[in-house]
Design a protein around this motif. Structure first.
Motif, PDB file in Angstrom:
ATOM      1  N   PRO A 195       0.827  -1.212   0.000  1.00  0.00           N
ATOM      2  CA  PRO A 195       0.000   0.000   0.000  1.00  0.00           C
ATOM      3  C   PRO A 195       0.862   1.263   0.000  1.00  0.00           C
ATOM      4  CG  PRO A 195      -0.878  -1.595   1.551  1.00  0.00           C
ATOM      5  CD  PRO A 195       0.434  -2.159   1.062  1.00  0.00           C
ATOM      6  N   GLY A 196       0.553   2.143  -0.915  1.00  0.00           N
ATOM      7  CA  GLY A 196       1.332   3.367  -1.047  1.00  0.00           C
ATOM      8  C   GLY A 196       2.150   3.401  -2.319  1.00  0.00           C
ATOM      9  N   ASN A 197       2.555   2.209  -2.831  1.00  0.00           N
ATOM     10  CA  ASN A 197       3.299   2.214  -4.092  1.00  0.00           C
ATOM     11  C   ASN A 197       2.759   1.187  -5.078  1.00  0.00           C
ATOM     12  OD1 ASN A 197       4.314  -0.284  -3.205  1.00  0.00           O
ATOM     13  ND2 ASN A 197       6.370   0.143  -3.993  1.00  0.00           N
ATOM     14  N   ALA A 198       1.619   0.580  -4.786  1.00  0.00           N
ATOM     15  CA  ALA A 198       0.998  -0.366  -5.711  1.00  0.00           C
ATOM     16  C   ALA A 198       0.325   0.398  -6.849  1.00  0.00           C
ATOM     17  CB  ALA A 198      -0.019  -1.242  -4.983  1.00  0.00           C
ATOM     18  N   LEU A 199       0.642   0.028  -8.074  1.00  0.00           N
ATOM     19  CA  LEU A 199       0.045   0.708  -9.218  1.00  0.00           C
ATOM     20  C   LEU A 199      -1.459   0.493  -9.277  1.00  0.00           C
ATOM     21  CD1 LEU A 199       2.783  -0.209 -11.835  1.00  0.00           C
ATOM     22  CD2 LEU A 199       2.242   2.099 -11.067  1.00  0.00           C
ATOM     23  N   ALA A 200      -1.934  -0.666  -8.820  1.00  0.00           N
ATOM     24  CA  ALA A 200      -3.367  -0.960  -8.860  1.00  0.00           C
ATOM     25  C   ALA A 200      -4.179   0.049  -8.065  1.00  0.00           C
ATOM     26  CB  ALA A 200      -3.625  -2.371  -8.337  1.00  0.00           C
ATOM     27  N   GLU A 201      -3.549   0.706  -7.091  1.00  0.00           N
ATOM     28  CA  GLU A 201      -4.266   1.697  -6.290  1.00  0.00           C
ATOM     29  C   GLU A 201      -4.622   2.946  -7.086  1.00  0.00           C
ATOM     30  OE1 GLU A 201      -1.836   2.576  -2.947  1.00  0.00           O
ATOM     31  OE2 GLU A 201      -2.217   0.681  -1.929  1.00  0.00           O
ATOM     32  N   LEU A 202      -3.909   3.187  -8.186  1.00  0.00           N
ATOM     33  CA  LEU A 202      -4.140   4.416  -8.947  1.00  0.00           C
ATOM     34  C   LEU A 202      -5.534   4.450  -9.545  1.00  0.00           C
ATOM     35  CD1 LEU A 202      -0.720   4.785 -10.828  1.00  0.00           C
ATOM     36  CD2 LEU A 202      -1.454   5.875  -8.695  1.00  0.00           C
ATOM     37  N   SER A 203      -6.006   3.327 -10.084  1.00  0.00           N
ATOM     38  CA  SER A 203      -7.327   3.316 -10.706  1.00  0.00           C
ATOM     39  C   SER A 203      -8.425   3.470  -9.672  1.00  0.00           C
ATOM     40  CB  SER A 203      -7.535   2.027 -11.504  1.00  0.00           C
ATOM     41  OG  SER A 203      -7.451   0.893 -10.653  1.00  0.00           O
ATOM     42  N   THR A 204      -8.273   2.854  -8.493  1.00  0.00           N
ATOM     43  CA  THR A 204      -9.307   2.972  -7.458  1.00  0.00           C
ATOM     44  C   THR A 204      -9.317   4.365  -6.872  1.00  0.00           C
ATOM     45  OG1 THR A 204      -7.754   2.136  -5.784  1.00  0.00           O
ATOM     46  CG2 THR A 204      -9.171   0.538  -6.868  1.00  0.00           C
ATOM     47  N   THR A 205      -8.158   5.008  -6.754  1.00  0.00           N
ATOM     48  CA  THR A 205      -8.095   6.372  -6.225  1.00  0.00           C
ATOM     49  C   THR A 205      -8.822   7.331  -7.140  1.00  0.00           C
ATOM     50  OG1 THR A 205      -5.989   5.950  -5.138  1.00  0.00           O
ATOM     51  CG2 THR A 205      -6.562   8.250  -5.556  1.00  0.00           C
ATOM     52  N   ASP A 206      -8.601   7.207  -8.455  1.00  0.00           N
ATOM     53  CA  ASP A 206      -9.272   8.089  -9.404  1.00  0.00           C
ATOM     54  C   ASP A 206     -10.779   7.872  -9.390  1.00  0.00           C
ATOM     55  OD1 ASP A 206      -6.994   9.273 -10.141  1.00  0.00           O
ATOM     56  OD2 ASP A 206      -7.118   8.800 -12.272  1.00  0.00           O
ATOM     57  N   ALA A 207     -11.193   6.591  -9.275  1.00  0.00           N
ATOM     58  CA  ALA A 207     -12.626   6.315  -9.268  1.00  0.00           C
ATOM     59  C   ALA A 207     -13.287   6.891  -8.028  1.00  0.00           C
ATOM     60  CB  ALA A 207     -12.869   4.804  -9.335  1.00  0.00           C
TER      61      ALA A 207
END
Length: 290
Positions: free
Chosen positions: A165-177
């Motif tokens: 958490p904090g550097n996972a690329l998969a988090e980028l799409s959920t953050t934008d959504a």
């Protein structure tokens, strides 16, 4: 007649003997950070992807990149990916520790291209597993951003990079959504709760005929306060009270709520270097389709 037949036969022989014209070399996009999206399916995430992949490169020396294009044209995705990999030079020279994810959206083809030095750490079979079980299922559901981000994270894990958490690329799409789904509120109350519905106003009007002057007075008072706030803010800007690169934006005269951001942060990711280390590939990796 014989002369005509001989002429035709000679023409056919000459046409067969001549070499076929060579196909034009595929056009490669310019390297812009570690991510290029010419198909527009990543929703403006390339700068953030570049930041995280460059942090990985600094910590491990492995270089990972992604290119999303509409098509590879007449070239197969295998030939085109190897050419782009070597054109960019993904990976460190000599170590050849690069990985390139290529997605051709209109062709419905994807490839993980690996450098010469990745044969043991990310072999063709493992690359194929990532393509088949992580990336293409997302693409089949038309979720290209998730397929790219999840696939890159799986590559990073396979190479032994830290993905948390904090550097996972998969988090980028959920953050934008999530950021686009929040409703506007003031002091934690929904706008409809604070202002009331049309039915509330109609009921209040029918119950109290004298409420109109009160509402009018309130509107005038709020307008007067807003005018004072505007004049004060204009005076402060004119006197240079806002220093540096931090800017405040007024989001509501009556509420007095302000939101600020640091403009330097919005340009930090775009200033990252777009150069790679000079690695090369001899065609290793795996391809897939959806």
């Amino acid at each position: 007649m014989r002369a005509r037949l001989a002429l035709i036969a000679g023409t056919v022989v000459l046409a067969v003997a001549l070499p076929a014209p060579a196909l034009a070399a595929p056009a490669f996009p310019s390297a812009d950070g570690s991510c290029v999206d010419e198909a527009g399916v990543l929703g403006g995430l390339c700068d953030q992807i570049t930041v995280i992949l460059r942090e990985d490169a600094a910590a491990t020396s492995d270089e990972i990149a992604v290119a999303v294009v509409p098509t590879t044209g007449d070239a197969s995705i295998e030939t085109w990916s190897t050419g782009l990999f070597n054109d960019w030079g993904v990976g460190r020279a000599g170590a050849d520790n690069g990985v390139l994810l290529v997605v051709a959206v209109d062709d419905r083809r994807v490839r993980l291209e690996t450098g010469r030095g990745m044969a043991q750490r990310l072999d063709d079979a493992t690359a194929g597993r990532i393509v088949d079980t992580v990336i293409t299922p997302r693409f089949t559901a038309d979720d290209y951003a998730a397929g790219v981000l999840d696939g890159l994270d799986e590559v990073r894990r396979t190479l032994g990079h830290t993905v948390e958490p904090g550097n996972a690329l998969a988090e980028l799409s959920t953050t934008d959504a999530d950021s686009g789904s929040e409703s506007w509120s003031v002091f934690g109350e929904e706008e409809s709760d604070l202002l009331g519905t049309d039915a509330d106003f109609e009921a209040a009007e029918s119950e109290s005929p004298s409420i109109a002057p009160v509402v009018l007075f309130a509107l005038v008072a709020f307008g007067f306060l807003g005018l004072i706030g505007w004049a004060t803010g204009r005076g402060r800007r004119g006197s240079g009270s806002d220093s540096g690169s931090s800017h405040a934006y007024h989001t509501g005269v009556a509420t007095g709520v302000y939101q600020s951001y640091d403009s330097s942060s919005s340009s930090s990711s775009s200033s990252s270097s777009s150069s790679f280390g000079g690695g090369s590939s001899d065609g290793g990796g795996s391809s897939g389709s959806w």
